[in-house]
Design a protein around this motif. Sequence first.
Motif, PDB file in Angstrom:
ATOM      1  N   LYS A  57       0.578  -1.165   0.777  1.00  0.00           N
ATOM      2  CA  LYS A  57      -0.014   0.334  -0.307  1.00  0.00           C
ATOM      3  C   LYS A  57       0.814   1.154  -0.137  1.00  0.00           C
ATOM      4  N   GLU A  85     -11.017  -9.472   1.241  1.00  0.00           N
ATOM      5  CA  GLU A  85     -10.858  -8.633   2.309  1.00  0.00           C
ATOM      6  C   GLU A  85      -9.245  -8.176   2.061  1.00  0.00           C
ATOM      7  N   GLN A  86      -8.506  -8.746   2.860  1.00  0.00           N
ATOM      8  CA  GLN A  86      -7.461  -8.380   3.529  1.00  0.00           C
ATOM      9  C   GLN A  86      -6.714  -8.293   2.191  1.00  0.00           C
ATOM     10  N   LYS A  87      -6.791  -8.668   0.969  1.00  0.00           N
ATOM     11  CA  LYS A  87      -5.884  -7.959   0.016  1.00  0.00           C
ATOM     12  C   LYS A  87      -5.757  -6.048   0.122  1.00  0.00           C
ATOM     13  N   GLN A  88      -7.315  -5.709   0.425  1.00  0.00           N
ATOM     14  CA  GLN A  88      -7.435  -4.586  -0.070  1.00  0.00           C
ATOM     15  C   GLN A  88      -6.907  -3.592  -1.064  1.00  0.00           C
TER      16      GLN A  88
END
Length: 292
Positions: free
Chosen positions: A23, A51-54
Amino acid sequence: MKIIVIIGPTGTGKTELSIALAKKMNAEIINADATQVYKEVNIGVAKITEEQKQGIPHHMMDIVSIKDDYTVMDYQRSARKILDKLISENKNVIIVGGTGFYIKALLYDYKFAPEKEKLNYDDKTNEELKRRVDEIFPQNDIHVNNRKRLERFLSHYDVTGEIIKSTEGKNKALYDFVLIGLTAPREELYNHLNKRVEIMMCDGLCEEVKNLYHAGLTKAENFIGYKEFTKYYKGEQNIIECMEETKKNSRKYAKRQYTWFLNQFEGVNWFQVDYKHFTNTIKKVSTFLDTL
RNA sequence: GGACCUAUAGCCAAGUGGUAAGGCACGGGACUGCAACUCCCUGAUCGUUGGUUCAAAUCCGACUAGGUCCU
């Protein structure tokens, strides 16, 4: 443009760190975990969720079925293709995984010659196989009891006429990258791994194994967690025993990983994991990377 | 209070007079084609203490600990 490689034994937070860094650097992630390339296994191999991959693009994950044959060579070929493409696009890349062998095959000059078939040596004893290997390549250091390696060596030789030598290109890096290693004191790591098995149970590990078992996907029986819980569905042991064995095998696996990372890689920048406040760990690594 | 049984490495465990099998765990290591695979290496003087014997983990006594039973 940077290539960052995150290594470390299972359960040290490689995934979480990779997301945080991706990120920050706007990077894409290449998976280097041998089991995570398979679509059908998720909970037991601690695969990252959507979801965790964002939104961070992940490569080399969920790309083949457990029913297919897949080897390091396949991994090397596709992973390099992706890596080269990302480099050409001038993107930042983070390679994350616990399979030292795959990482080395990807980044170092490991050469695999194509081979069409596998020969069968079932009618030979280990001693006979070892004797032949010794004749062909006296300098080999394959142990007599390591039948799998002996068969591999001979099959490759009998099919292609080539000798597998482990030294060639082993430490010749083909890319420019930074190695980040995550580590924790043994006891702390083991406690964490033990706890993780219980969390996986709550997340539905049993269901996942049950489905795979009924689907007859036997390759999964090679994976920690799947191997042990399959025994439950076969009626060979109870759930408690499965759990304890899964914990035990996770620990042993982590130890084997250490042997790889500590002895097969040079120049690893190690960081102690702060399990309670993982953001501290992220910060430390991040600060270190900024100084490069 | 009495009787009996047990006591070998972190755990399980063989050994019943000639100087300690094995398994698991832990630790270390190898690994260029299923790699979360496959494989290798590493540990004790036998609860303590007297005695018998050329020789004791192995026989005898005491002690200690644990267990079973009896009053």
